[in-house]
Design a protein around this motif. Structure first.
Motif, PDB file in Angstrom:
ATOM      1  N   ALA A  36       0.830  -1.209   0.000  1.00 35.62           N
ATOM      2  CA  ALA A  36       0.000   0.000   0.000  1.00 35.62           C
ATOM      3  C   ALA A  36       0.864   1.258   0.000  1.00 35.62           C
ATOM      4  CB  ALA A  36      -0.951  -0.011   1.193  1.00 35.62           C
ATOM      5  N   TRP A  37       2.021   1.216   0.650  1.00 32.96           N
ATOM      6  CA  TRP A  37       2.928   2.382   0.634  1.00 32.96           C
ATOM      7  C   TRP A  37       3.405   2.676  -0.777  1.00 32.96           C
ATOM      8  CZ3 TRP A  37       3.453   6.382   3.479  1.00 32.96           C
ATOM      9  CH2 TRP A  37       3.233   6.328   4.850  1.00 32.96           C
ATOM     10  N   ALA A  38       3.479   1.660  -1.617  1.00 32.26           N
ATOM     11  CA  ALA A  38       3.888   1.886  -3.005  1.00 32.26           C
ATOM     12  C   ALA A  38       2.759   2.532  -3.813  1.00 32.26           C
ATOM     13  CB  ALA A  38       4.288   0.563  -3.652  1.00 32.26           C
ATOM     14  N   LEU A  39       1.540   2.465  -3.292  1.00 33.28           N
ATOM     15  CA  LEU A  39       0.372   2.957  -4.015  1.00 33.28           C
ATOM     16  C   LEU A  39      -0.189   4.265  -3.462  1.00 33.28           C
ATOM     17  CD1 LEU A  39      -1.502  -0.466  -4.186  1.00 33.28           C
ATOM     18  CD2 LEU A  39      -0.128   0.590  -6.003  1.00 33.28           C
ATOM     19  N   ALA A  40       0.128   4.596  -2.221  1.00 29.96           N
ATOM     20  CA  ALA A  40      -0.469   5.770  -1.570  1.00 29.96           C
ATOM     21  C   ALA A  40       0.628   6.667  -1.008  1.00 29.96           C
ATOM     22  CB  ALA A  40      -1.404   5.322  -0.460  1.00 29.96           C
ATOM     23  N   ASP A  41       0.236   7.911  -0.742  1.00 34.56           N
ATOM     24  CA  ASP A  41       1.219   8.907  -0.328  1.00 34.56           C
ATOM     25  C   ASP A  41       1.323   9.149   1.170  1.00 34.56           C
ATOM     26  OD1 ASP A  41       1.918   9.398  -2.973  1.00 34.56           O
ATOM     27  OD2 ASP A  41       0.376  10.943  -3.195  1.00 34.56           O
ATOM     28  N   ASP A  42       0.294   8.829   1.924  1.00 34.19           N
ATOM     29  CA  ASP A  42       0.402   9.128   3.352  1.00 34.19           C
ATOM     30  C   ASP A  42      -0.101   7.975   4.207  1.00 34.19           C
ATOM     31  OD1 ASP A  42      -2.416   9.344   3.763  1.00 34.19           O
ATOM     32  OD2 ASP A  42      -2.378  11.455   3.224  1.00 34.19           O
ATOM     33  N   ARG A  43       0.270   8.029   5.468  1.00 32.72           N
ATOM     34  CA  ARG A  43       0.000   6.947   6.409  1.00 32.72           C
ATOM     35  C   ARG A  43      -1.488   6.674   6.550  1.00 32.72           C
ATOM     36  NH1 ARG A  43      -1.100   6.497  11.745  1.00 32.72           N
ATOM     37  NH2 ARG A  43      -0.989   8.730  12.065  1.00 32.72           N
ATOM     38  N   GLN A  44      -2.310   7.716   6.612  1.00 30.14           N
ATOM     39  CA  GLN A  44      -3.748   7.527   6.761  1.00 30.14           C
ATOM     40  C   GLN A  44      -4.324   6.758   5.574  1.00 30.14           C
ATOM     41  OE1 GLN A  44      -6.009  11.098   7.408  1.00 30.14           O
ATOM     42  NE2 GLN A  44      -7.947  10.026   7.347  1.00 30.14           N
ATOM     43  N   ASP A  45      -3.902   7.110   4.360  1.00 30.26           N
ATOM     44  CA  ASP A  45      -4.382   6.388   3.173  1.00 30.26           C
ATOM     45  C   ASP A  45      -3.940   4.929   3.209  1.00 30.26           C
ATOM     46  OD1 ASP A  45      -5.662   8.623   2.196  1.00 30.26           O
ATOM     47  OD2 ASP A  45      -4.076   9.133   0.772  1.00 30.26           O
ATOM     48  N   VAL A  46      -2.692   4.691   3.582  1.00 35.98           N
ATOM     49  CA  VAL A  46      -2.175   3.321   3.650  1.00 35.98           C
ATOM     50  C   VAL A  46      -2.994   2.500   4.644  1.00 35.98           C
ATOM     51  CG1 VAL A  46      -0.199   1.923   4.402  1.00 35.98           C
ATOM     52  CG2 VAL A  46       0.156   3.874   2.867  1.00 35.98           C
ATOM     53  N   GLU A  47      -3.237   3.065   5.825  1.00 34.35           N
ATOM     54  CA  GLU A  47      -4.002   2.346   6.843  1.00 34.35           C
ATOM     55  C   GLU A  47      -5.413   2.037   6.352  1.00 34.35           C
ATOM     56  OE1 GLU A  47      -3.774   4.862  10.284  1.00 34.35           O
ATOM     57  OE2 GLU A  47      -1.715   4.254  10.733  1.00 34.35           O
ATOM     58  N   GLU A  48      -6.047   3.012   5.693  1.00 32.90           N
ATOM     59  CA  GLU A  48      -7.403   2.792   5.183  1.00 32.90           C
ATOM     60  C   GLU A  48      -7.430   1.728   4.094  1.00 32.90           C
ATOM     61  OE1 GLU A  48      -9.573   6.309   4.097  1.00 32.90           O
ATOM     62  OE2 GLU A  48      -8.973   7.326   5.942  1.00 32.90           O
TER      63      GLU A  48
END
Length: 177
Positions: A36-48
């Protein structure tokens, strides 16, 4: 004792075993988070994204078939799909926000008159629509935050913001304010 198979975990979830979901999470959360970190920019997005992937797993466990005898490929695809959906929502939400910088009027009086006019149009909206516009458009809250504050679904807030934008835009274009 051999390790529990992914198929057994899925069967457990299908029968309502929350512990099976926890075991799947323990097994794959770290891998999904890195992906998910490879796909999203911030921690909140990754967690979601990771949370949504496991929620989808739980919801679809009764009909899920594992051709590869492992959950990982399926979870990675679900994770990617949730990341793309989150990206689309973020782009749509940005398009609905007021720009950071607006064209400035020639003088202070003109700016004050424009602001008075916009606030008057928002104030004339029905109470719920007015409050949603204040929260999302004037105060900068996200649709999810406004929905939580008002006890509505995010979809309801999105619909109302969209409808009121069209309404306000029509008045602006008609009155040339």
């Amino acid at each position: 004792m051999s390790a529990e198979t992914d198929e057994a975990i899925v069967r457990g979830m299908a029968s309502g075993d929350r512990g099976a979901l926890a075991r799947a999470f323990d097994r794959y959360a770290a891998t999904l988070t890195r992906y998910a970190w490879a796909l999203a920019d911030d921690r909140q997005d990754v967690e979601e994204i990771v949370q949504d992937a496991f929620l989808t797993l739980w919801q679809r466990s009764a009909t899920l078939e594992l051709p590869a005898q492992t959950l990982l490929p399926w979870l990675l695809v679900v994770c990617r799909n949730h990341a793309f959906n989150a990206g689309r929502k973020r782009i749509k939400h940005r398009a609905d926000e007021l720009p950071e910088t607006l064209a400035t009027p020639g003088d202070h009086e003109e700016a004050a008159e424009r602001l008075r006019w916009v606030r008057a149009e928002i104030a004339a909206l029905p109470d719920l629509d007015r409050r949603i516009c204040e929260l999302c458009l004037l105060e900068g809250h996200s649709y999810a935050e406004a929905a939580a504050m008002l006890g509505l679904s995010v979809g309801a807030v999105t619909q109302r913001v969209s409808r009121n934008r069209r309404r306000l835009k029509k008045v602006v274009m008609h009155d040339e304010h």
